[in-house]
Design an enzyme around this catalytic site. Structure first.
Site, PDB file in Angstrom:
ATOM      1  N   ASP A   1       7.435 -40.070 -28.740  1.00 33.07           N
ATOM      2  CA  ASP A   1       7.543 -41.423 -28.208  1.00 33.07           C
ATOM      3  C   ASP A   1       8.885 -42.029 -28.583  1.00 33.07           C
ATOM      4  OD1 ASP A   1       6.523 -43.707 -26.992  1.00 33.07           O
ATOM      5  OD2 ASP A   1       5.965 -44.535 -28.913  1.00 33.07           O
TER       6      ASP A   1
ATOM      7  N   GLU B   1      13.758 -42.892 -25.996  1.00 36.34           N
ATOM      8  CA  GLU B   1      14.882 -43.344 -25.151  1.00 36.34           C
ATOM      9  C   GLU B   1      16.211 -42.977 -25.780  1.00 36.34           C
ATOM     10  OE1 GLU B   1      12.287 -45.042 -26.003  1.00 36.34           O
ATOM     11  OE2 GLU B   1      11.234 -44.984 -24.103  1.00 36.34           O
TER      12      GLU B   1
ATOM     13  N   ASP C   1       5.965 -49.714 -20.982  1.00 34.37           N
ATOM     14  CA  ASP C   1       5.132 -50.776 -21.516  1.00 34.37           C
ATOM     15  C   ASP C   1       4.803 -51.785 -20.464  1.00 34.37           C
ATOM     16  OD1 ASP C   1       5.011 -49.595 -23.812  1.00 34.37           O
ATOM     17  OD2 ASP C   1       6.651 -50.659 -24.749  1.00 34.37           O
TER      18      ASP C   1
END
Ligand SMILES: *[C@@H]1O[C@H](CO)[C@@H](O)[C@H](O)[C@H]1NC(C)=O
Ligand SMILES: *[C@@H]1O[C@H](CO)[C@@H](O)[C@H](O)[C@H]1NC(C)=O
Length: 870
Positions: free
Chosen positions: A522, A525, A542
């Site tokens: 997770d 990015e 999200d």
């Protein structure tokens, strides 16, 4: 050693999950817009015919067509420097042709002139075997186009297509050989611009600032921009990830309200907005066009720098010199990147699936997921402790809801030190996993790539000692702010560091892990909280618990599928906020047909497990999840198709019905494979919903078997479930017995649902393997094609090589749309009979149509057989 398995799995997963637990919500001023981004601002303000380059020295060498791009003397104020002081060194252009209709065009600085630095070329993306598909160019032909003063150079591209380099004015295009019609073209409007690297001189100020960040740019600005035109196009699609419609809206042009360009820059955006060209978690510079006359084309720019893309409205060509045949719609686009080189791929299609296959031959297909991963996943930030896990798990059984995976978010760790456990909350992780595994379930824990800077944490100690972190401009470990506080980031671009990281997942290294534990990667990015303008990799992010976000999740997932990432899904219910029971139910109903199906929520939200909303809503959610489980054989077969060909599991309707214009712009409904059409409900209190059913087919309501004619919009009852239709001409495999999880379904018998077309025919496929290992890569699988024709169903073997063994049988065959009423069915080669029955479908429904059912044919899925209706 499980590291290898994990790494593969993990690569698959990078692309689909992440969560984002926010600290703040979306703040516009924290993000740069085009005007605050110098390369974007400059590129956007250029006028057509800005490019003065021409192609010279055209030759064929090493199987490529190459040319020098120079600025002719009359446009050079000073032969060595142009007006802005930019040295006008030639650029080198090369065109290469690959199998199946792919043109690659590269433009870079001339290496023989020793530019100050080699420009960045993206590693690891192109498949190593792609190079072997190059067609070695032998010759070109010369031609004068549109009364040009210089020759154009034409090379063979594919059966019926050729590539053309026009030297003055510079243009590169693909055209149909017979009609001469263009398909895709580069620089037709003369917007190409390439800023070459330079050595700094006195007085050059190249710094760029945004808020508290400064980019020093030691070699000066190095942006690249150009126009690309798609011909015969009604719409363009792709370039994820944006929370917007499936077909991309124009961002600029006459009569168009100018908006920001589509931005490709990975951002971790809390509570992102729907209807926005704004950059999100992943960026894929691949665009597709589709139109009724020409079909589908694609364009991919392999470039990792920040990119901005304008879709220019129609009418924009008034300013250009290009004359178009009046029957050919064209969509112009402007591509702008901060750095890198031009390394681009033109895909000729002409069918939608051809384009995704051509693209997949360059960048690869998605991995085959393990079977359990295609089931339902339950996640939350956070399941508190071992007691909570036990409780949630047991409720699924108490309420008879199947699920396969329970996920633990960041709080399970010891102070956000990944690969560790909070000793007070999770004292016995191995027992906890073994207990879940005893009921066939798995656990997923989160491991993020940001590492807490803590001298007592073994991962940090090793990474800092070995220099495995990403560095800042001064050469020190980059220090950013993420969940654990001060954090550094593993340098994943380095293969040695990747392999070190992969080793951390071994059972011996990840203490407390067992064979039923899997990893959630997770914040990849990677996310840095102090200033969201930075870098990063995909799920739909999200999202928020609103009807608009449910609605926009559909085009987002379809777009990801088009661009090679099929195993994706949205957080069911919306990550932020509290969905009311109706929204949550509708979300489950749509998400049950998405490739990745997971409920997830922020820690500030109320608990929302499916049994918390009253008996009726629990039933509706249970029904949605159960339908998904019955369709898992079909989904798994589609994942196989995606793995082999690159064609996504969920597809926009136009991919299946490229001639039906009413589908081109429809992103409320979507296809699962070629057989199921799913229409979501995106509004409150809906009792029914309208759905467009594509022409030339009959559509059977999955719930009742009721037949609807295609080619029109139908109003369908949708109070308790969303409508899903099986297309005539298809056969869909199911497993209808309700179980706790996929593990208990392994030996269950199959049901085949045959929906015949107007000539009484249908076909479909079934793929089966062990669902867990890589043995299928060596041929250990069953792959059958079922063909129904002239009242006979035949099972044909599609698998080559060694077979995977299964004793599963077919227990029932449902026939939709079959007109005559046979008395019985004869099965060969075993030469036995099976009963045929006429009656309503087993599934509960208000409307009941009668369907034919062949009961207990009991043939094995692995065998060749025929079943003949008598
Ligand atoms: C299918 O996926 C597996 C991994 O699950 C991979 O090893 C294999 O190469 C893929 N096949 C193709 C054709 O890409
Ligand atoms: C279809 O089936 C009928 C009855 O079994 C048979 O007479 C006929 O020849 C078949 N037609 C074809 C095209 O196979």
């Amino acid at each position: 050693m499980k590291s290898v398995v994990f790494l593969h799995y993990f690569l698959g997963f990078i692309l689909l999950v992440s969560h984002l637990n926010s600290v703040s919500s979306w703040k516009k001023e924290e993000f740069r817009n085009c005007n605050q981004t110098p390369f974007c601002k400059r590129a956007r303000s250029r006028k057509p015919q800005h490019c003065k380059l021409i192609a010279t020295d055209v030759i064929i060498g090493d199987g490529d067509l190459t040319a020098k791009l120079i600025t002719p003397k009359e446009f050079q104020e000073n032969p060595d420097e142009d007006s802005s002081g930019i040295a006008s060194n030639p650029l080198i252009l090369s065109l290469s042709v690959y199998e199946n209709g792919i043109l690659r065009m590269k433009i870079d600085e001339d290496a023989s002139r020793n530019p100050p630095k080699k420009r960045f070329e993206v590693p690891d993306v192109i498949l190593p075997e792609f190079e072997s598909k190059k067609l070695w160019l032998q010759r070109y032909t010369k031609q004068v186009i549109d009364g040009d003063s210089a020759d154009s150079f034409v090379v063979y591209l594919f059966d019926g297509y050729e590539a053309v380099l026009r030297s003055d004015p510079l243009e590169v295009f693909v055209r149909e050989q017979s009609s001469g019609k263009r398909v895709l073209s580069f620089n037709s409007h003369g917007l190409f611009d390439f800023e070459q690297l330079r050595v700094k001189k006195e007085g050059d100020d190249w710094e760029e600032r945004f808020r508290s960040h400064t980019d020093s740019r030691p070699y000066g600005p190095q942006s690249i921009s150009f126009d690309m035109s798609f011909y015969g196009a009604d719409f363009v699609y792709g370039i994820p990830e944006h929370a917007t419609s499936l077909s991309l809206k124009p961002t600029k042009g006459p009569g168009i309200e100018e908006s920001e360009p589509y931005r490709l820059f990975n951002l971790d955006v809390f509570e992102y907005l729907h209807e926005s060209p704004f950059g999100l978690y992943g960026s894929i510079p691949f665009m597709l066009s589709h139109g009724r006359t020409r079909g589908t084309s694609g364009f991919f720019w392999l470039n990792a720098a920040e990119m901005q893309i304008d879709v220019l409205g129609s009418g924009w060509d008034a300013e250009s010199s290009i004359m178009l045949p009046s029957d050919q719609n064209r969509i112009d686009t402007l591509w702008m990147s901060e750095a890198g080189i031009v390394d681009t791929f033109f895909f000729i299609g002409p069918k939608p699936k051809d384009v995704v296959k051509q693209y997949a031959s360059v960048t690869g297909t998605s991995a085959m997921p393990q079977l359990f991963a295609t089931g339902y996943h339950q996640c939350r930030w956070n399941y508190r402790d071992e007691e909570d896990v036990k409780n949630v798990d047991s409720k699924f059984d108490e309420y008879d809801i199947p699920y396969d995976v329970l996920w633990l978010d960041i709080e399970h760790t010891d102070g956000k030190r990944y690969f560790t456990w909070d000793k007070a909350l999770f004292p016995n992780p191995e027992e906890m996993q073994k207990d879940l595994a005893s009921r066939g379930r798995r656990m997923v824990t989160i491991v993020d790539p940001h590492i807490k800077r803590d001298e007592n944490y073994h991962i940090h100690k090793e990474a800092s000692k070995n220099g495995y972190y990403v560095k800042d401009a001064s050469g020190k470990d980059y220090d950013g702010w993420c969940w654990p506080g001060s954090s550094s980031y593993i340098d994943m671009v380095n293969p040695d560091i990747r392999s070190w990281w992969a080793d951390k997942f071994a059972y011996t290294q990840y203490v407390g892990s067992t064979p039923s534990l899997y990893i959630w990667n997770d914040m990849n990015e990677p996310s840095v909280f102090n200033g969201p303008e930075r870098y990063g990799t995909v799920w739909t992010g999200d999202n928020t618990a609103t009807w608009e976000q449910l609605r926009v999740s559909v085009p987002m997932i379809l777009t990801l599928g088009l661009t090679g990432i099929t195993f994706s899904g949205a957080d069911v219910g919306g990550f932020f906020g509290n969905p009311d029971s109706e929204l949550l139910v509708r979300w489950y109903q749509v998400a049950a047909y998405m490739p990745f199906f997971r409920g997830h929520a922020h820690h500030d939200t109320k608990r929302r497990e499916p049994w918390l909303f009253g008996e009726h809503n629990t039933k509706l959610m249970r029904d949605a999840i159960r339908v998904r489980y019955t369709l898992l054989p079909y989904f798994y077969t589609l994942f196989r198709e995606a793995n082999v060909s690159g064609v996504p599991v969920t597809r926009p309707m136009w991919m299946e019905f490229p001639d039906d214009e009413a589908t081109f712009n429809n992103d409320e409904a979507f296809m699962v494979g070629n057989g199921l059409l799913v229409q979501g409900v995106y509004t409150e209190h809906a009792k029914d919903v309208t759905v467009y059913l594509p022409k030339d087919h009959t559509w059977y309501d999955l719930r009742s078997g009721t037949a609807y004619k295609g080619g029109k919009t139908q109003k369908i009852e949708a109070a308790d479930a969303i409508p899903v239709f099986q297309r005539s001409g298809t056969i869909i495999p199911r497993k209808d017995r309700f179980r706790r999880s996929t593990v208990q379904m392994e030996n269950d018998p199959y049901t085949l649902v045959i929906a015949v077309d107007s000539s009484g025919e249908a076909e479909g496929e079934l793929y089966i393997d062990d669902g867990k290992s890589y043995e299928f890569n060596k041929g250990a699988y069953i792959h059958r094609r079922f063909v129904f024709s002239n009242g006979t169903l035949t099972s044909v073997n599609l698998a080559a090589g060694t077979q995977f063994l299964s004793d599963c049988t077919i227990e029932r065959i449902i026939l939709l749309g079959h007109l005559s009423k046979p008395k019985s069915a004869r099965i060969e080669p075993s030469n036995h009979a099976a009963e045929v029955e006429l009656g309503p479908l087993q599934i509960q429904s208000k409307i009941r149509s009668s369907v034919l059912t062949i009961r207990k044919p009991n043939v094995r899925v692995s065998d060749d057989w025929t079943i003949k209706l008598l």
